[in-house]
Design an enzyme around this catalytic site. Structure first.
Site, PDB file in Angstrom:
ATOM      1  N   SER A   1       2.311  13.565 -15.593  1.00 45.61           N
ATOM      2  CA  SER A   1       1.214  13.635 -16.561  1.00 45.61           C
ATOM      3  C   SER A   1       1.281  14.959 -17.296  1.00 45.61           C
ATOM      4  O   SER A   1       1.725  15.971 -16.743  1.00 45.61           O
ATOM      5  CB  SER A   1      -0.130  13.512 -15.834  1.00 45.61           C
TER       6      SER A   1
ATOM      7  N   ASP B   1       0.873  -1.166   0.000  1.00 49.11           N
ATOM      8  CA  ASP B   1       0.000   0.000   0.000  1.00 49.11           C
ATOM      9  C   ASP B   1       0.915   1.221   0.000  1.00 49.11           C
ATOM     10  O   ASP B   1       1.583   1.505   1.002  1.00 49.11           O
ATOM     11  CB  ASP B   1      -0.890  -0.014   1.246  1.00 49.11           C
TER      12      ASP B   1
ATOM     13  N   LYS C   1       0.850  16.075  -9.677  1.00 48.29           N
ATOM     14  CA  LYS C   1       1.686  15.690 -10.810  1.00 48.29           C
ATOM     15  C   LYS C   1       2.679  16.793 -11.171  1.00 48.29           C
ATOM     16  O   LYS C   1       3.799  16.511 -11.637  1.00 48.29           O
ATOM     17  CB  LYS C   1       0.821  15.316 -12.010  1.00 48.29           C
TER      18      LYS C   1
ATOM     19  N   TYR D   1      -5.026  16.193  -8.783  1.00 44.64           N
ATOM     20  CA  TYR D   1      -4.174  15.457  -9.719  1.00 44.64           C
ATOM     21  C   TYR D   1      -3.176  16.398 -10.373  1.00 44.64           C
ATOM     22  O   TYR D   1      -1.977  16.114 -10.417  1.00 44.64           O
ATOM     23  CB  TYR D   1      -5.045  14.787 -10.782  1.00 44.64           C
TER      24      TYR D   1
END
Length: 266
Positions: free
Chosen positions: A150, A68, A166, A162
């Site tokens: 990304s 994890d 990123k 996100y």
């Protein structure tokens, strides 16, 4: 055999539900095909074992490891497992990340839990994995770290957590590069664009209540190169180059794999 006798960890080597191949699985298979022994890490052990099965069916060497990535102890155990099993650690490939699947949203709908979730998975895991890998690589005077960010980090993207995490991954990779260059360690980051992977397409189809074909067609239309999304193999091949000796003088680089989307900036 561009990675002959190398030892690699691929974090996120399992597979999200859906059609096709994910970036992590494709990269693990590619590394093994090129001669590396690969520790396939995923929170879903059965999925990691599927990846190992695909590698072994092609004559490669791999082992599955359950972790994890939001837990530091799991990341520490993961990094220690590769040299325990094979004697060294040459490549650390951080591939995990969530956006919609982590509860991400536009700013006014964003919940604190989603921020914490995306930070823990997308960014903190990358930092902590490096924390334990770097001492091993410094002792060896060699190593390659490849992080998957990304194109969302540098282009228009609506979901806050996100994009922010990123983007932070790029800055962290640059820091890794310049603080560890004297030890022979290289660190680079890949920016996938619109990719035809289960996480990217199937997750959106489910979230938006559309068919996979509809989501895929809309994404294809946005890609300058042939109006077709990339595949996980495109990301895997970029990672292979950065992990190999062909990139021995390349560190601190941000590499778009995006079908020309980054040309549209500005």
């Amino acid at each position: 055999m561009r990675l002959k006798d190398r030892i690699a960890i691929v974090v996120g080597a399992g597979q999200s539900p859906g059609e096709g191949m994910g970036n992590g699985r494709a990269t693990a298979i590619t590394f093994a095909r090129e001669g590396a022994s690969v520790l396939c890490v995923d929170r879903n052990l059965a999925s990691a074992q599927e990846t190992v099965g695909l590698i072994e069916a092609r004559g490669g060497k791999a082992a599955a490891f359950e972790a994890d990535v939001t837990k530091e102890r799991d990341l520490k155990a993961m990094v220690e497992e590769a040299p325990r099993r094979w004697g060294r650690l040459d490549i650390l490939h951080n591939n995990v990340g969530v956006s919609l699947a982590g509860g991400d949203s536009e700013l006014l709908q964003l919940k604190e839990e989603a921020i914490d979730n995306c930070v823990a998975i997308n960014l903190k895991s990358c930092i902590l994995a490096a924390k334990y890998a770097i001492p091993i690589m410094r002792n060896q005077k060699s190593g390659a770290i490849i992080n998957i960010s990304s194109m969302a980090a540098i282009t228009v993207y609506p979901y806050v957590a996100y994009k922010a995490t990123k983007a932070a991954m790029i800055a962290f990779t640059e820091q890794l590069a310049y603080q560890n260059a004297e030890y022979g360690i290289r660190a680079n980051v890949i920016l996938p664009g619109l990719m035809d992977t289960p996480m990217a397409v199937d997750t959106r189809a489910k979230a938006f209540g559309k068919s996979r074909a509809e989501v895929a067609a809309a994404r294809d239309a946005q890609v300058p190169l042939r109006h077709k999304m990339g595949t996980a193999w495109d990301v895997a091949n970029a990672a292979l180059f950065l992990a190999s000796d062909e990139a021995s003088f390349i560190t601190g680089v941000t590499l778009p794999v995006d079908g020309g989307a980054s040309v549209q900036r500005g």
